[in-house]
Design a protein around this motif. Structure first.
Motif, short mmCIF file in Angstrom:
data_model
loop_
_atom_site.label_atom_id
_atom_site.label_comp_id
_atom_site.label_asym_id
_atom_site.label_seq_id
_atom_site.Cartn_x
_atom_site.Cartn_y
_atom_site.Cartn_z
N VAL A 70 8.61 -10.10 -4.75
CA VAL A 70 8.08 -10.22 -3.36
C VAL A 70 9.49 -11.11 -2.69
O VAL A 70 9.85 -10.86 -1.53
N GLN A 117 7.10 -1.55 -0.48
CA GLN A 117 8.44 -0.60 -0.19
C GLN A 117 7.85 0.69 0.26
O GLN A 117 6.96 1.26 -0.49
N HIS A 118 8.60 1.42 1.07
CA HIS A 118 8.53 2.97 1.12
C HIS A 118 8.20 3.68 -0.07
O HIS A 118 7.29 4.30 -0.42
N LEU A 132 -2.83 -7.13 9.87
CA LEU A 132 -1.74 -7.41 9.06
C LEU A 132 -0.54 -7.76 9.64
O LEU A 132 0.12 -8.96 9.09
N LEU A 170 4.08 -5.97 2.06
CA LEU A 170 5.64 -5.69 2.51
C LEU A 170 6.13 -4.31 1.39
O LEU A 170 7.18 -4.10 1.13
#
Lengths: 192, 192, 192, 192
Positions: free
Chosen positions: B20, B108-109, B156, B106
């Motif tokens: 994170v 990641q892709h 979110l 958060l």
DNA sequence: TATGAATGAGATTTCATTCAT
DNA sequence: GATGAATGAAATCTCATTCAT
């Protein structure tokens, strides 16, 4: 060959695509060079490092988009109009250059941490506009950050869904819905 | 064995924090080992690879959170109640383990691409619930993905602001506002 | 394999040889790794960088040799004896480890510039000893730096010739000549 | 043509300074071009390569200095006079162009290795003169290389100290001391 | 299970040199 | 002659992973 700025632009566009497609760390200099049809060393004539390339791509566009938003909101007087104009502009920009906006949208932590408080961003502009609207009682008072987060969330998450192809229509076609929804987000809350 | 599972848990928590804080790719095995006070090789007794560690951390929690949301919504009959319960549960979970939720949020892709269509996620649960509510005319009809995106966005983005310390209050304290706002997002749109 | 310090020592000796033979910049990590029979990455477990390796090799030996010289001179009372003992020790050390001394002797600018004024070096020890001798009128007064330079020159240049194989005899065999010559360098000058 | 040779001279002087300051390998073409205010490619109009530039700077001056020394010594008959004249000439040259002499003095290994045995150098001239002096019994017999090394050491090390600013006076002012000292180095040794 | 030195593939970066203008 | 963008080979360094202990 004479004009280096063309090469820089080529590197920028190529990198942008690859960064969005695979992520920054996962994209190698070799990838970029191969995709752009240039030598690996050439990149370093135009950018100091891969990190700096990623940051320049991010920050310059992030800031110039914020400036554009600011310019747009200044053309209107009421929060409602300002907000509508900003959202429409966001949609238009997204549709025009989805790759760039995906890059800004899905920006990693790493980049966001480098955003200094003095930089004007879409978030700061939005907060400023909302704060003004509240001051003029156009919408009920509430914590500005919270209001901004919710409005931002509506628009950005739709853009994210679009970027991930969960939504098919162009954002521009959703402009009215987004405007209406955001407005409803703002007016409904707070102490009446 | 007792010891072993403790080490695994230690690795999981330590990795989560570092992932994170710095991002997955930016976190090295050495970082994790140093922070956890273990040897570099030890990690491989518990996880096949760094990728698998990151994925396990993501997928297990992503899925179990989705299951929990699904369990929660089943306890209620109307879309309004289901939504309210889900949002409250999300807030409670976030406040309870902000690091874990930041990791999921958060994400990641790289991780999201591994999410297969058959996996139940918070998004699929939300879409299902909204679709049912529309079918029962509890809210006006509209594209489900769009509705889900907007509702998701509200919640979110507030969580993201909280993760970035732009908002100070615990999410749980914002539960009612979020519930109200999301409801207003849903009821106001569509063809009346 | 268990004992990393053996590997570090191996890297040190191998690098020393190559640095003396080809120069620091001209010696690649690959050269060192190949010559030492280790993997390229292994070097970085023991040294932060090639620069740091070169510097550690230089500074540690440079300083420890200076300390040794200082210890040696303390055992004697007169400048003549101190000087003789230092020169003999220098010769013995050179013959014992010509590669190491060649490295120190032919040290590049780059290294020498990193020598801070507070570091005790062979030069500072020599100057101190000469200064004391002058104070006690064992040799005529003159500029200490100049005297030190000339004495140093006699010994070092002979060592350099030896390192370049222009001279065949071991330095130890030349000890007496060097001692006599240096003494004559010191006593002949100055204001009588 | 007039212009061209000026550029070549400019490159030579600029390179010399940078080579002395940072070392040859550590000085990049870009450094040179920037410091000289020319384009990177321009250097190659005047020198085949960086190596050749460094070598030309070294060898031409190294050789022409040796020739000059030889010419000087020929004007005198005795070793004592020859030596004195050579040392004085060395001092004068050093003071006149300290940067050039620092370059020759601190010459890297790399350059010295390229010096072929047939090249006339300061060292060969010095050895020749000393050998003649010994043959004529002007000084006691001893190994010529050793004698040359010691004499050379006295002068060079003083020059090195000067180059490193450990000594403040110009070398020319130290001429007499150096001459006297070197003479004493030669006459005292050997088999009487 | 735990360790941590060693590995080596692969990434980033540098830089002497070329060449079209 | 001069320029400077482009080249690409080669250097340094990183780091996930292995394996002997």
């Amino acid at each position: 060959m004479r004009d280096g700025s063309k090469t820089k632009e080529l590197i920028a566009r190529t990198s942008l695509h690859l960064f969005v497609e695979k992520g920054i760390t996962e994209t190698t200099i070799r990838d970029i060079a191969a995709a752009a049809g240039i030598a690996e060393g050439t990149l370093y004539r135009h950018y100091e490092s891969k990190d700096q390339l990623a940051w320049e791509l991010f920050s310059e566009n992030y800031v110039s988009f914020a400036r554009e938003l600011d310019r747009v909101q200044e053309e209107y007087d009421t929060l409602k109009d300002k907000l509508a104009a900003m959202i429409r502009r966001f949609c238009a920009f997204f549709d025009q250059d989805p790759v760039l906006f995906s890059y800004l949208l899905l920006a990693q932590h790493h980049q966001l941490k480098k955003v200094t408080p003095d930089m004007e961003t879409a978030v700061t502009v939005l907060q400023k506009v909302i704060a003004q609207g509240m001051a003029k009682s156009e919408v009920p008072e509430m914590e500005v950050e919270l209001a901004a987060a919710m409005v931002l969330g509506v628009v950005l998450q739709v853009a994210v869904f679009k970027a991930y192809n969960r939504i098919n229509q162009d954002l521009s076609h959703l402009g009215e819905i987004l405007v209406d929804t955001c407005w409803r987000v703002l007016v409904g809350n707070g102490t009446p």
